[in-house]
Motif scaffolding. Sequence first.
Motif, PDB file in Angstrom:
ATOM      1  N   THR A   1       2.090   1.948  10.671  1.00  0.00           N
ATOM      2  CA  THR A   1       2.817   0.923  11.407  1.00  0.00           C
ATOM      3  C   THR A   1       2.886  -0.348  10.553  1.00  0.00           C
ATOM      4  N   GLU A   2       3.796  -1.242  10.952  1.00  0.00           N
ATOM      5  CA  GLU A   2       3.949  -2.509  10.251  1.00  0.00           C
ATOM      6  C   GLU A   2       2.613  -3.277  10.224  1.00  0.00           C
ATOM      7  N   GLN A   3       1.923  -3.259  11.376  1.00  0.00           N
ATOM      8  CA  GLN A   3       0.632  -3.975  11.436  1.00  0.00           C
ATOM      9  C   GLN A   3      -0.387  -3.389  10.479  1.00  0.00           C
ATOM     10  N   GLU A   4      -0.408  -2.071  10.405  1.00  0.00           N
ATOM     11  CA  GLU A   4      -1.374  -1.415   9.507  1.00  0.00           C
ATOM     12  C   GLU A   4      -1.071  -1.763   8.054  1.00  0.00           C
ATOM     13  N   ILE A   5       0.225  -1.783   7.719  1.00  0.00           N
ATOM     14  CA  ILE A   5       0.628  -2.087   6.339  1.00  0.00           C
ATOM     15  C   ILE A   5       0.211  -3.519   5.992  1.00  0.00           C
ATOM     16  N   GLU A   6       0.489  -4.434   6.921  1.00  0.00           N
ATOM     17  CA  GLU A   6       0.145  -5.840   6.638  1.00  0.00           C
ATOM     18  C   GLU A   6      -1.361  -6.049   6.604  1.00  0.00           C
ATOM     19  N   ALA A   7      -2.081  -5.348   7.471  1.00  0.00           N
ATOM     20  CA  ALA A   7      -3.546  -5.502   7.478  1.00  0.00           C
ATOM     21  C   ALA A   7      -4.113  -5.027   6.142  1.00  0.00           C
ATOM     22  N   ALA A   8      -3.572  -3.918   5.623  1.00  0.00           N
ATOM     23  CA  ALA A   8      -4.046  -3.386   4.336  1.00  0.00           C
ATOM     24  C   ALA A   8      -3.709  -4.376   3.222  1.00  0.00           C
ATOM     25  N   ALA A   9      -2.503  -4.945   3.276  1.00  0.00           N
ATOM     26  CA  ALA A   9      -2.090  -5.896   2.235  1.00  0.00           C
ATOM     27  C   ALA A   9      -2.960  -7.152   2.276  1.00  0.00           C
ATOM     28  N   LYS A  10      -3.309  -7.576   3.493  1.00  0.00           N
ATOM     29  CA  LYS A  10      -4.169  -8.775   3.617  1.00  0.00           C
ATOM     30  C   LYS A  10      -5.529  -8.496   3.005  1.00  0.00           C
ATOM     31  N   LYS A  11      -6.085  -7.342   3.332  1.00  0.00           N
ATOM     32  CA  LYS A  11      -7.400  -6.987   2.823  1.00  0.00           C
ATOM     33  C   LYS A  11      -7.365  -6.870   1.292  1.00  0.00           C
TER      34      LYS A  11
ATOM     35  N   GLY B   1      -1.741  -1.092  -5.132  1.00  0.00           N
ATOM     36  CA  GLY B   1      -2.447   0.196  -5.145  1.00  0.00           C
ATOM     37  C   GLY B   1      -3.673   0.166  -4.249  1.00  0.00           C
ATOM     38  N   ILE B   2      -4.373  -0.967  -4.248  1.00  0.00           N
ATOM     39  CA  ILE B   2      -5.562  -1.088  -3.398  1.00  0.00           C
ATOM     40  C   ILE B   2      -5.128  -1.053  -1.924  1.00  0.00           C
ATOM     41  N   ALA B   3      -4.034  -1.750  -1.611  1.00  0.00           N
ATOM     42  CA  ALA B   3      -3.532  -1.743  -0.226  1.00  0.00           C
ATOM     43  C   ALA B   3      -3.170  -0.313   0.184  1.00  0.00           C
TER      44      ALA B   3
ATOM     45  N   GLU C   1      -8.565 -11.672 -12.367  1.00  0.00           N
ATOM     46  CA  GLU C   1      -9.815 -10.924 -12.217  1.00  0.00           C
ATOM     47  C   GLU C   1     -10.462 -11.256 -10.871  1.00  0.00           C
ATOM     48  N   ARG C   2     -10.427 -12.540 -10.523  1.00  0.00           N
ATOM     49  CA  ARG C   2     -11.025 -12.972  -9.259  1.00  0.00           C
ATOM     50  C   ARG C   2     -10.289 -12.324  -8.073  1.00  0.00           C
ATOM     51  N   ASP C   3      -8.948 -12.332  -8.142  1.00  0.00           N
ATOM     52  CA  ASP C   3      -8.147 -11.744  -7.050  1.00  0.00           C
ATOM     53  C   ASP C   3      -8.465 -10.263  -6.892  1.00  0.00           C
ATOM     54  N   ILE C   4      -8.517  -9.579  -8.015  1.00  0.00           N
ATOM     55  CA  ILE C   4      -8.744  -8.133  -7.949  1.00  0.00           C
ATOM     56  C   ILE C   4     -10.156  -7.827  -7.481  1.00  0.00           C
ATOM     57  N   LEU C   5     -11.096  -8.606  -7.965  1.00  0.00           N
ATOM     58  CA  LEU C   5     -12.477  -8.385  -7.540  1.00  0.00           C
ATOM     59  C   LEU C   5     -12.625  -8.558  -6.038  1.00  0.00           C
TER      60      LEU C   5
ATOM     61  N   LEU D   1     -11.102  -5.563  -4.371  1.00  0.00           N
ATOM     62  CA  LEU D   1     -11.918  -4.353  -4.517  1.00  0.00           C
ATOM     63  C   LEU D   1     -13.154  -4.423  -3.635  1.00  0.00           C
ATOM     64  N   LYS D   2     -13.697  -5.620  -3.527  1.00  0.00           N
ATOM     65  CA  LYS D   2     -14.873  -5.812  -2.686  1.00  0.00           C
ATOM     66  C   LYS D   2     -14.530  -5.491  -1.225  1.00  0.00           C
ATOM     67  N   ALA D   3     -13.392  -6.028  -0.791  1.00  0.00           N
ATOM     68  CA  ALA D   3     -12.947  -5.763   0.584  1.00  0.00           C
ATOM     69  C   ALA D   3     -12.682  -4.265   0.762  1.00  0.00           C
ATOM     70  N   ALA D   4     -12.090  -3.658  -0.261  1.00  0.00           N
ATOM     71  CA  ALA D   4     -11.759  -2.234  -0.165  1.00  0.00           C
ATOM     72  C   ALA D   4     -13.010  -1.380  -0.050  1.00  0.00           C
ATOM     73  N   GLY D   5     -14.079  -1.828  -0.683  1.00  0.00           N
ATOM     74  CA  GLY D   5     -15.304  -1.028  -0.718  1.00  0.00           C
ATOM     75  C   GLY D   5     -16.150  -1.111   0.543  1.00  0.00           C
TER      76      GLY D   5
END
Length: 297
Positions: free
Chosen positions: A156-166, A200-202, A226-230, A233-237
């Motif tokens: 859903t749109e909400q799921e996509i945006e939630a993943a992108a936010k994270k 890709g993380i989203a 690097e800070r953004d990706i870290l 990745l932290k949120a993803a983990g």
Amino acid sequence: MIQITMPLNFLGSMYRNIRQAMVDMEEMFTLLEQPADVVDAPDAKPLQVNGGALQFNDVDFAYDPERPILKGLNLSVPAGKKVAVVGPSGAGKSTIGRMLFRFYDIAGGSLTIDGQDVRDVTQATLHAAIGVVPQDTVLFNDTVRYNIAYGKDNATEQEIEAAAKKAQIHEFILSLPDGYDTQVGERGLKLSGGEKQRVGIARTLLKDPPILLLDEATSALDTQTERDILGALKAAGEGRTVITIAHRLSTISDADEIIVLQDGHVIERGTHDTLLAKGGKYSAMWAAQAEDRVAAQ
Ligand code: ATP
């Protein structure tokens, strides 16, 4: 009408499934660089994930029998913990990822996920349980939304945006000319390496796998990227079992355990602080990279 739409729906979903499989394979090839030549056992069962604890017991592996690569590797990642694997080039770090995916069968020992040997479960369920964040995310020539939505059927749109936010890419997407409808990829807007990786993380976050395999970019990134990706990745983990194949030690200092691999053996293991205090290989690598960091400033 129903007679026409049913097969069309079916074909549509089949097409999506095939393309999803292609994305997964492409991403895995980026990381693993090998085709799968292993088949399911006749009585293979679905993998039942219950926390995603990983256990490499005395694992031996060789691409070529003359040249052993992993030699009695013991590695244990309790459910929900983060382990980083570091070591010199050619030590066998990426090979560990290939073993986890069962891209090859091991020559000795065993490799289990929540107590189930990877040779006894279906590859489809094994691959579904593991999310890969490769160094280079493959983007389709399509919208940002489409590229993220690939992580999950009927997202859903909400799921996509939630993943992108994270994944810390939502604000950036909103700043694009057409937001989530912006065309990206070779024929659209070209995203930077760090932006692509966060897409890709989203995508992986939408897939929501219990186990994550992160392959860090080898090349130095600028500090902000690097800070953004870290952060992403932290949120993803969070709440997942994570193995990070790390090249830059500065990014893994908060891992629950760091494994230093050399020549197919674990030569040191511990937290960042204990390894630094030990004054061995890890602390030498840390000092060398600190010099590089200073030189790059
Ligand atoms: P890097 O940090 O450079 O990515 P790594 O620690 O990830 O290195 P691996 O990719 O796991 O190293 O490779 C370990 C060893 O296995 C290397 O010597 C490599 O040459 C060898 N190797 C990798 N893939 C194959 C293959 N398909 N066939 C034969 N040897 C291989």
